[in-house]
Design an enzyme around this catalytic site. Structure first.
Site, PDB file in Angstrom:
ATOM      1  N   GLU A   1      39.241  52.169  34.829  1.00 55.02           N
ATOM      2  CA  GLU A   1      39.842  52.881  35.958  1.00 55.02           C
ATOM      3  C   GLU A   1      38.769  53.759  36.578  1.00 55.02           C
ATOM      4  OE1 GLU A   1      44.373  53.928  35.197  1.00 55.02           O
ATOM      5  OE2 GLU A   1      43.133  54.575  33.517  1.00 55.02           O
TER       6      GLU A   1
ATOM      7  N   GLU B   1      49.703  49.991  26.409  1.00 57.22           N
ATOM      8  CA  GLU B   1      48.995  49.634  27.655  1.00 57.22           C
ATOM      9  C   GLU B   1      47.501  49.746  27.390  1.00 57.22           C
ATOM     10  OE1 GLU B   1      50.097  51.854  31.217  1.00 57.22           O
ATOM     11  OE2 GLU B   1      47.994  51.917  31.836  1.00 57.22           O
TER      12      GLU B   1
END
Length: 626
Positions: A413, A408
């Protein structure tokens, strides 16, 4: 106590007493007796201050101080004194009497005669002392009083001769001069031969400066030379200008709306919908906006007595094999996961609630994906406590196994909490890679980093987030390469990098940990899977490598809360515990605490995105290596 006499000037009165001598001066009168006097006769050793006072022409002049002069003051010489006295105002006798006479303390304390509060200046006092000394000298030698015009030694200007005998000598003689005579040659032995230590100290400074500059130049050169750059040509895969919602969310649109309620494996509290309330296009931008579920069904329904079935659930479209699983050798539909993903029940007794927040999760799974390349995303993060905005990538096919075996890539974020939040608030952005050989092993702690703006939130303005991904390195940066979130060089296998244990617990027993990337490269799982078959044809070894494309697609979402530790315990007055029985219920019950931090303006609450994706290269097939 000695006699006290008056010092004030009194007028002469005719005397009635007879005198046997007529040669005495007529101005010497009998001194009056005061109430405090003990004798009516004048002491021959005491000067007649009254007679001296009568000689002064000004009755209102301040009296001369009876205090001895300071030892730090010396009488001025006649050539330097700037003090002069008129001929008719001061006499040598008066000066001598003034100096010799010392008034008693009683005379300044209200006894007998009034005391004067003023005093002559230092220059006047010193001049008076000098004149008094001169007068005493002439009196002792000539036995005559000084002239009444106040002159000394026949000098009519009222000054004393500098060479007058008896004048006080200076207490501190002038210091001897050390000035060299003119033309004297000064010896400078240090100029004839330089001190080796001085020479060394002089040149060592320049040597150290040179070493510092040279070292800095060398460091700059190798730093510049070792910067990993993607020099291969890029092919455009996707460029979205967000001109219309049909082009973005339509049948063949760029983005696909995932509709789900199961928390996406992180225990998130929101449900993602296909509603335009949560994702829309406006003014050339893409908006992802979290809203309250109670705005649609009411808070009572969220907390108790309601069964909620979400519209357009995409469980069987996004799950591997369309939601089918194989159990005990039998392929069957995963109904339990389907119910968790597409419905919820609120029950006050059980402590379950319907997801209290609605948001959106958009992907390019159906439209575009890349394997190596460059991704540029210009976005503005949202504001609001416990919001979790993310721009990230997942593999289209789990070649190496379920998450995180196939990898991933988290491009960025963040957290919506303000900059005072102690666990990296909205002024921090983070990039990371998630990877591991088993579902309960994740090496993300060895492949993440962040960038921060200490005085400004990333929700205040747009920033450009860039992913550069090649077979040899992966870099994530914000606005410029100097602001690097993550710089990962593929210089060793990920299994070795992770330092995983040899044995793990699979839930029922201890088993040996296998390396799922054993046939890969240093970039695996972030490259492609390979099955290697070696064939020997005589002396030549023919290696046939099958390449499985693990292209990654883009995901944009705004999550709310979680139980996976993204929001640490005990930070920012967190209203739930990750290990509690029903964290979503605790979060919903604390709505009055966190919801006021969410801006009412959509521009500030939403994650606003502009996307541009470029592709490096894309191929699928076989190649031969000798």
């Amino acid at each position: 106590m000695s006699d006290t006499t008056t010092s004030s000037v009194r007028e002469k009165e005719p005397t009635t007493s007879s005198s046997s001598s007529t040669s005495s001066p007529s101005h010497t009168t009998t001194r009056p007796v005061t109430a405090h006097s003990t004798s009516t006769t004048t002491d021959s050793t005491r000067p007649n201050t009254a007679a001296s006072a009568s000689a002064s022409s000004d009755p209102f002049a301040s009296p001369h101080s009876s205090r001895a002069p300071s030892i730090h003051h010396q009488p001025p010489s006649p050539s330097s004194s700037k003090v002069s006295f008129p001929d008719s105002t001061f006499s040598a006798t008066a000066a001598a009497a003034a100096v010799a006479s010392r008034r008693s303390i009683l005379s300044q304390s209200g006894f007998a005669t009034p005391a004067f509060s003023s005093a002559v200046s230092s220059a006047s006092r010193l001049s008076a002392i000098h004149l008094a000394n001169s007068a005493n000298h002439h009196h002792n030698n000539n036995n005559a009083n000084a002239n009444s015009n106040g002159t000394a030694n026949g000098n009519g200007n009222g000054t004393a001769n500098a060479h007058t005998p008896g004048a006080p000598k200076p207490k501190f003689p002038r210091m001897k001069s050390h000035m060299l005579p003119e033309g004297t040659e000064v010896s400078k032995p240090w100029a004839a031969k330089k001190n080796p230590r001085a020479v060394f100290s002089y040149w060592i400074v320049y040597f150290i400066i040179f070493i510092g500059l040279a070292g800095g130049a060398v460091q700059c050169y190798f730093t510049w030379k070792n910067v990993a750059l993607d020099t291969a040509p890029l092919c455009l895969v996707l460029e979205e200008n967000f001109d219309s919602e049909e082009g973005v969310f339509g049948e063949n649109g760029t983005f696909f709306r995932e509709v789900n309620m199961d928390g996406f494996g992180n225990g998130e509290f929101e449900m993602t919908t296909s509603s335009r309330n949560n994702s829309f296009v406006q003014n050339g931008n893409l908006y992802i906006v979290p809203t309250l579920t109670s705005d649609n069904i009411g808070m009572d329904a969220v907390m108790d007595g309601t069964v909620y079935n979400i519209t357009d659930c995409t469980f069987n479209l996004t799950r591997p094999d369309n939601g089918f699983v194989t159990l005990d050798g039998v392929r069957q539909f995963d109904w339990a996961s389907y119910y968790r993903s597409c419905s919820a029940v609120s029950n006050r007794t059980a402590g379950t609630v319907i997801n209290p927040v609605q948001s959106a999760r958009l992907t390019t799974q159906r439209s575009a994906s890349i394997k190596f390349g460059r991704v540029e995303i210009r976005a503005k993060m949202p504001n609001g406590d416990w919001l979790w905005p993310a721009i990230w990538m997942l593999p289209r096919d789990n070649v190496y196994g379920p998450w995180p075996l196939s990898g991933e890539i988290d491009i960025v974020e963040s957290r919506g909490n303000g900059i005072r939040y102690t666990a990296h608030g909205s002024n921090f952005v983070q990039g990371a890679l998630n990877w591991g050989p088993a579902q309960n092993l994740n090496g993300a702690s060895k492949s993440y980093s962040w960038w921060t703006d200490k005085r400004k939130s990333f929700a205040a303005d747009f920033h450009t987030y860039v992913l550069e991904w090649t077979p040899t390195f992966l870099r994530i940066s914000v606005d410029t390469r100097l602001h690097t979130l993550l710089d990962m060089r593929f210089n060793e296998p990920f299994f070795k990098r992770g330092q995983f244990p040899d044995v793990i617990n699979n839930g029922s027993s201890l088993v040996a940990l296998e390396n799922p990337w054993i046939n890969g490269t240093n970039a695996t799982p972030f490259d492609q899977g390979a099955s290697v078959l070696g064939l020997y044809l005589g002396r030549v070894k023919l290696t046939l490598t099958s390449l499985y494309i693990t292209e990654f697609y883009l995901i944009l979402n705004v999550g709310v809360g979680s139980t996976n530790g993204w929001f640490p315990e005990g930070q920012g007055n967190k209203p739930w515990l990750d290990r509690a029985q029903n964290p979503p219920h605790d979060f919903a019950a604390s709505l009055a605490q966190w919801y006021p931090t969410w801006p009412s303006n959509v521009e500030d609450r939403a994650m606003v995105v502009y996307v541009h994706i470029s592709h490096l290269y894309d191929f699928c097939g076989f190649f031969f290596a000798y």
